[in-house]
Structures are given as structure tokens and as C-alpha cells.
Design a protein around this motif. Structure first.
Motif, PDB file in Angstrom:
ATOM      1  N   PRO A  71       0.811  -1.227   0.000  1.00 51.92           N
ATOM      2  CA  PRO A  71       0.000   0.000   0.000  1.00 51.92           C
ATOM      3  C   PRO A  71       0.844   1.276   0.000  1.00 51.92           C
ATOM      4  O   PRO A  71       0.424   2.293  -0.565  1.00 51.92           O
ATOM      5  CB  PRO A  71      -0.825  -0.108   1.298  1.00 51.92           C
ATOM      6  N   ASP A  72       2.026   1.248   0.627  1.00 51.10           N
ATOM      7  CA  ASP A  72       2.874   2.451   0.660  1.00 51.10           C
ATOM      8  C   ASP A  72       3.324   2.847  -0.745  1.00 51.10           C
ATOM      9  O   ASP A  72       3.323   4.028  -1.103  1.00 51.10           O
ATOM     10  CB  ASP A  72       4.103   2.214   1.550  1.00 51.10           C
ATOM     11  N   LEU A  73       3.722   1.870  -1.541  1.00 54.72           N
ATOM     12  CA  LEU A  73       4.120   2.158  -2.917  1.00 54.72           C
ATOM     13  C   LEU A  73       2.923   2.638  -3.736  1.00 54.72           C
ATOM     14  O   LEU A  73       3.044   3.566  -4.542  1.00 54.72           O
ATOM     15  CB  LEU A  73       4.734   0.902  -3.549  1.00 54.72           C
ATOM     16  N   GLN A  74       1.759   2.014  -3.503  1.00 52.83           N
ATOM     17  CA  GLN A  74       0.553   2.455  -4.216  1.00 52.83           C
ATOM     18  C   GLN A  74       0.208   3.890  -3.859  1.00 52.83           C
ATOM     19  O   GLN A  74      -0.191   4.684  -4.715  1.00 52.83           O
ATOM     20  CB  GLN A  74      -0.624   1.535  -3.870  1.00 52.83           C
ATOM     21  N   SER A  75       0.398   4.246  -2.601  1.00 51.36           N
ATOM     22  CA  SER A  75       0.147   5.619  -2.159  1.00 51.36           C
ATOM     23  C   SER A  75       1.057   6.608  -2.887  1.00 51.36           C
ATOM     24  O   SER A  75       0.624   7.684  -3.317  1.00 51.36           O
ATOM     25  CB  SER A  75       0.364   5.707  -0.645  1.00 51.36           C
ATOM     26  N   PHE A  82      -2.374  12.190  -8.808  1.00 50.72           N
ATOM     27  CA  PHE A  82      -3.309  13.248  -8.414  1.00 50.72           C
ATOM     28  C   PHE A  82      -2.665  14.631  -8.506  1.00 50.72           C
ATOM     29  O   PHE A  82      -3.304  15.597  -8.947  1.00 50.72           O
ATOM     30  CB  PHE A  82      -3.816  13.005  -6.984  1.00 50.72           C
ATOM     31  N   ALA A  83      -1.407  14.739  -8.110  1.00 48.19           N
ATOM     32  CA  ALA A  83      -0.749  16.046  -8.057  1.00 48.19           C
ATOM     33  C   ALA A  83      -0.220  16.499  -9.415  1.00 48.19           C
ATOM     34  O   ALA A  83      -0.396  17.655  -9.805  1.00 48.19           O
ATOM     35  CB  ALA A  83       0.393  16.014  -7.045  1.00 48.19           C
ATOM     36  N   ASN A  84       0.409  15.584 -10.167  1.00 45.58           N
ATOM     37  CA  ASN A  84       1.126  15.987 -11.382  1.00 45.58           C
ATOM     38  C   ASN A  84       0.364  15.746 -12.679  1.00 45.58           C
ATOM     39  O   ASN A  84       0.576  16.466 -13.657  1.00 45.58           O
ATOM     40  CB  ASN A  84       2.476  15.267 -11.467  1.00 45.58           C
ATOM     41  N   LEU A  85      -0.502  14.736 -12.699  1.00 47.45           N
ATOM     42  CA  LEU A  85      -1.195  14.412 -13.950  1.00 47.45           C
ATOM     43  C   LEU A  85      -2.630  14.929 -13.955  1.00 47.45           C
ATOM     44  O   LEU A  85      -3.066  15.560 -14.919  1.00 47.45           O
ATOM     45  CB  LEU A  85      -1.171  12.894 -14.188  1.00 47.45           C
ATOM     46  N   LEU A  86      -3.377  14.650 -12.884  1.00 46.10           N
ATOM     47  CA  LEU A  86      -4.762  15.147 -12.818  1.00 46.10           C
ATOM     48  C   LEU A  86      -4.840  16.570 -12.276  1.00 46.10           C
ATOM     49  O   LEU A  86      -5.806  17.290 -12.552  1.00 46.10           O
ATOM     50  CB  LEU A  86      -5.611  14.221 -11.934  1.00 46.10           C
ATOM     51  N   LYS A  87      -3.841  16.941 -11.457  1.00 45.11           N
ATOM     52  CA  LYS A  87      -3.791  18.283 -10.845  1.00 45.11           C
ATOM     53  C   LYS A  87      -5.087  18.598 -10.095  1.00 45.11           C
ATOM     54  O   LYS A  87      -5.748  19.609 -10.323  1.00 45.11           O
ATOM     55  CB  LYS A  87      -3.530  19.363 -11.912  1.00 45.11           C
ATOM     56  N   ILE A  88      -5.439  17.711  -9.169  1.00 48.21           N
ATOM     57  CA  ILE A  88      -6.655  17.896  -8.368  1.00 48.21           C
ATOM     58  C   ILE A  88      -6.293  17.878  -6.890  1.00 48.21           C
ATOM     59  O   ILE A  88      -5.226  17.401  -6.492  1.00 48.21           O
ATOM     60  CB  ILE A  88      -7.715  16.801  -8.672  1.00 48.21           C
ATOM     61  N   SER A  89      -7.211  18.380  -6.088  1.00 47.34           N
ATOM     62  CA  SER A  89      -7.075  18.320  -4.630  1.00 47.34           C
ATOM     63  C   SER A  89      -8.026  17.248  -4.113  1.00 47.34           C
ATOM     64  O   SER A  89      -9.248  17.425  -4.175  1.00 47.34           O
ATOM     65  CB  SER A  89      -7.424  19.678  -4.017  1.00 47.34           C
ATOM     66  N   PRO A  90      -7.515  16.103  -3.650  1.00 48.46           N
ATOM     67  CA  PRO A  90      -8.389  14.997  -3.233  1.00 48.46           C
ATOM     68  C   PRO A  90      -9.449  15.389  -2.202  1.00 48.46           C
ATOM     69  O   PRO A  90     -10.564  14.854  -2.225  1.00 48.46           O
ATOM     70  CB  PRO A  90      -7.408  13.972  -2.655  1.00 48.46           C
ATOM     71  N   SER A  91      -9.146  16.311  -1.323  1.00 52.33           N
ATOM     72  CA  SER A  91     -10.097  16.666  -0.261  1.00 52.33           C
ATOM     73  C   SER A  91     -11.362  17.326  -0.807  1.00 52.33           C
ATOM     74  O   SER A  91     -12.367  17.419  -0.106  1.00 52.33           O
ATOM     75  CB  SER A  91      -9.436  17.593   0.761  1.00 52.33           C
ATOM     76  N   GLU A 118      -5.312   9.056   4.288  1.00 55.35           N
ATOM     77  CA  GLU A 118      -4.103   9.642   3.710  1.00 55.35           C
ATOM     78  C   GLU A 118      -4.417  10.732   2.688  1.00 55.35           C
ATOM     79  O   GLU A 118      -3.812  11.795   2.692  1.00 55.35           O
ATOM     80  CB  GLU A 118      -3.250   8.547   3.071  1.00 55.35           C
ATOM     81  N   PHE A 119      -5.392  10.444   1.806  1.00 50.36           N
ATOM     82  CA  PHE A 119      -5.707  11.415   0.754  1.00 50.36           C
ATOM     83  C   PHE A 119      -6.915  12.288   1.088  1.00 50.36           C
ATOM     84  O   PHE A 119      -7.164  13.284   0.394  1.00 50.36           O
ATOM     85  CB  PHE A 119      -5.938  10.697  -0.580  1.00 50.36           C
ATOM     86  N   ASN A 120      -7.704  11.908   2.097  1.00 47.71           N
ATOM     87  CA  ASN A 120      -8.840  12.714   2.559  1.00 47.71           C
ATOM     88  C   ASN A 120      -9.888  12.990   1.482  1.00 47.71           C
ATOM     89  O   ASN A 120     -10.399  14.106   1.355  1.00 47.71           O
ATOM     90  CB  ASN A 120      -8.350  14.063   3.120  1.00 47.71           C
TER      91      ASN A 120
END
Length: 432
Positions: A71-75, A82-91, A118-120
Motif C-alpha cells: 500500500p505504501d508504494l501504491q500511495s 493526483f498532483a502531477n497528472l490530474l492536478k486535483i485536490s483529493p479533499s 491519507e488522501f482525505n
């Protein structure tokens, strides 16, 4: 713009995008790799860069044998997407996540912790691949049998497993699902062994052999005949072709030396005799001369030729027993899955078989499957097999369609519900 992130988290590829769109924003490998010449681990889209030399790269995957074991690697991979490709805020978003069938409760808890703690994410909906494929195909053909009967049999041949899953009214009938422990990874590993034994050691070249498999392998319609053809020398061997390995200087990716030579097998007529094939090929070889450099192996380069490996590798899916595996073939899996369901559903299931997953992309896959299946199915039933327009993206497109429906938010588990009830109680909402 929709605030639902759709993530098809496959063992081989991750498909991620925003709900309501037709295609995902990112289709990237679900792994990290470290090239020999570097100390830096490359993740996701960085592995697709044409300038990166991935020869003998060290690989780490979050999935092992179809289950999430790291799970750590998947995280780390999700955070990059989420940050670099989709550029979204998970919360500020909800998440629609696909999960393999029969996922263990302990793995489900780990996934829920990743999503909510972790991602909220605001909310989560977990779906399985067959139900999303069924949803997409039913919406694409609103007057077809799948849509009218609300019933189909989805054959999902992916990276780790191959499943034959009956779907009824958008729900996968878990008691009817049959699994074959063979997928793209097993086929790649088998091809590695064959090439390493016969030509050059490629046991550490996962990316290269994946490329070889995708470009050169195909499904044979007559294995005995094709094995005889593969024994021939020279131009009458329709299957012989050469693959050039990367040298790290002029090219960092492998390639097929002569693409036209690799396609010669497509001229084989179904049911043609060996004698007629030999005569045709001799005549053709006299008319069309091949350049000398393409006919021989260049020893100054790293390259290898392939003959029967091209169809022996996909043959694993249809005849695993021939390779010493105590498993039923794909056709028998489908029959067992259908027979597990109510008899009233049998004729509809056989008429609405849908192929999805990257391992169904081999040329002639559906024709061979129909040929294997027909003798096992009662004569009164019609067998009809259809392939998705894009078997790799089919599951994601079904998820995107579901995420854009007006009822989606009510189907989700919110973060507040997760914190109050816990993972196990919340999971019951998804009819797992």
C-alpha cells in the motif's frame, strides 16, 4: 466540471481521469522502475518517456498475483497521479475506484485507509470491472441484447487474472465468477523463458518482452498446422521474424526489424493444407525478393528471431494443461461460469459474451475462443462474442459513465460515515 475522480487501478496499468469524460487523462504503468544507469526511481508516466533506457531496469509493483501487497508504494503512485497528472485536490473530490473481484477484507481496509485517511477524499465508491464493462456496453448499444436483457458474461483477461463473470442488472453474480490464474504477466514471463532458452538472456527485461508480446504474438487457429509451418527453414516459414533489442546509444527502445515480415502469417487461409501453403509461399518468394540483410540475423547487433513462440505464448490461455498447469482453459471457464447461473439465463449469457482487458488484444483471439467454445455449448444456444472498441479503457469508460449519473453521490460512502462506522460496515453498501 465533475469533481469525481475515476481510477481504474489495474495490476499492470492505472487509468485515471475525471468522471464524465470519454477518455482518461492518464494511462500509466502501475509500478516504479530504476534504470541501471540511475539511482533515481521513475514512476508512472516517467516510464513512458522515449529518452529513458529501461534495459534491465529494477521493477517494483504494488500488486503481486492480483492483490495489493504494498500500500505504501501504491500511495506514492497515486500521489504522483493526483498532483502531477490530474492536478486535483483529493479533499475536494469523490473517488470511484475499481477493485479486483474477491479482494480480501484486510486489503479493503488498507485501501479505505489510503482513500480517507491519507488522501482525505470526500467520498468513495468501489466497483468491480465486469459491472462497469456491462454498464458501458449497455449504454453504447441501447437497443442491443445486453441493454434489453440487462445480462451479459464479461471475460476480463488482464495483467494478473482472467475472469469469466456473469453480470445481471449491473451487479456481478459473485457465485458464478470463475477465475483463471493466468494474465498478461504470466504470458510475459513465459515468453521471457522461451526467448532466454533459445536465443538471448532476457529474464530481466520486463518492459522489452512486454513490447515483443504486444507486437508479435497472436492466437493460432490451428496449432498443429502452425507448428509444422514453424519448423520450416527460409521463406516458407511464415512466422519467422526478428526483434532488435535496444543498444542504449542509437535507440533506447526495441523494435521489429521488418514489420511486413511479421505480418505474413495473416495471409494464412483458415483450414488451408500444408502442401498448398508451401506451393503458394514458394511462388510468392520467387516474385517478391527480400533484402538479404532482413533475412539473416545480424550478429553485430543484439537481436533475436521468433517462430513458434509467437503463438505458443497466447496458447496458455486456451490450454494451460499442456504447460503443466492444473487449470481449465478459458472456454471451459466460461461454460462453468454460465452453468453456475440459473438455466433461464444460459441462452442470454452465451449470446452476450464481452471481451475486455489487454490480454484479449491478441489477433484472432475472439475467433479462436468461439471455435473452442462452440463444441462445449448445447446446439440450441447461439454463441456470440463481441470485443470492446478499446479493451484497455473499457472499464474506465464505464466508471466515467457511472460517475456522471445524478444518483452517484447517494451511492458513495462519505468520509463521515467511514469514521463513524468503520471500513467493514461501509463496504456492505457496495454489495461485495
Amino acid at each position: 466540471m465533475s469533481n469525481v475522480v475515476v481510477l481504474d487501478n489495474g495490476g499492470g496499468l492505472m487509468k485515471a481521469g475525471i468522471g464524465g469524460e470519454r477518455d482518461p487523462t492518464a494511462v500509466v504503468p502501475n509500478c516504479t522502475a530504476r534504470p541501471l544507469s540511475s539511482k533515481k526511481w521513475l514512476v508512472a508516466d516517467q516510464l513512458l518517456s522515449p529518452t529513458e533506457d529501461l534495459t534491465s531496469a529494477t521493477l517494483r509493483r504494488p500488486f503481486d498475483r492480483g492483490h495489493l501487497t504494498n500500500p505504501d508504494l501504491q500511495s506514492t503512485l497515486w500521489a504522483h497521479i493526483f498532483a502531477n497528472l490530474l492536478k486535483i485536490s483529493p479533499s475536494q473530490c469523490s473517488l470511484l475506484l475499481t477493485e479486483p473481484l474477491f479482494t480480501l477484507p484486510s486489503i479493503q481496509r488498507s485501501v479505505d485507509e489510503l482513500v480517507f485517511e491519507e488522501f482525505n477524499f470526500k467520498a468513495l465508491f468501489v466497483a468491480d470491472s465486469p459491472s462497469l464493462v456491462h454498464l458501458y456496453e449497455a449504454s453504447r448499444r441501447p437497443y442491443g441484447l445486453v441493454s434489453k436483457a440487462q445480462c451479459s458474461l464479461v471475460v476480463d483477461s488482464g495483467f494478473s487474472f482472467t475472469h469469466a463473470a456473469p453480470v445481471f442488472q449491473n451487479f456481478t453474480l459473485n457465485y458464478g465468477v470463475k477465475r483463471l490464474d493466468l494474465g498478461g504477466k504470466a504470458l510475459t514471463n513465459y515468453l521471457k523463458e522461451l526467448v532466454s532458452y533459445r536465443s538471448v538472456n532476457v529474464m530481466d527485461e520486463s518492459f522489452i518482452i512486454d513490447d515483443v508480446k504486444e507486437k508479435l504474438c497472436f492466437v493460432s487457429l490451428d496449432v498443429d498446422r502452425d507448428l509444422q509451418i514453424a519448423r520450416r527453414r527460409g521463406k516458407t516459414n511464415l512466422f519467422r521474424c526478428t526483434y532488435v533489442l535496444p543498444d542504449g546509444i542509437t535507440h533506447t527502445r526495441g523494435y521489429v526489424k521488418d514489420p511486413e515480415e511479421a505480418k505474413r502469417y495473416m495471409g494464412l487461409d483458415d483450414g488451408a493444407s500444408l502442401d498448398s501453403l508451401e506451393k503458394d509461399e514458394t511462388d510468392r518468394a520467387d516474385i517478391i525478393g527480400k533484402p538479404e540483410d532482413r533475412r539473416t540475423i545480424d550478429l553485430s547487433k543484439n537481436e533475436f528471431s521468433m517462430t513458434n513462440e509467437r503463438f505458443i505464448v497466447p496458447e496458455m490461455l486456451f490450454r494451460p494443461a499442456d504447460l503443466g498447469m492444473n487449470q481449465a482453459g478459458l472456454a471451459e471457464c466460461i461454460v462453468r461460469a454460465v452453468n453456475s447461473c440459473h438455466p433461464y439465463l444460459h441462452p442470454i449469457l452465451y449470446q452476450s459474451i464481452i471481451l475486455t482487458g489487454g490480454s484479449t488484444l491478441f489477433p484472432r483471439f475472439s475467433e479462436r475462443l468461439e471455435r473452442e467454445l462452440r463444441p462445449l455449448v448445447p446446439d440450441v444456444y447461439e454463441v456470440k462474442i463481441s470485443s470492446q472498441e478499446d479493451p484497455i479503457l473499457g472499464v474506465w469508460r464505464g466508471g466515467s459513465l457511472l460517475a456522471s449519473s445524478p444518483d452517484f453521490e447517494t451511492m458513495c460512502v462519505t468520509k463521515a460515515e467511514y469514521e463513524e462506522l468503520g471500513s467493514a460496515r461501509c463496504r456492505k453498501r457496495f454489495f461485495r
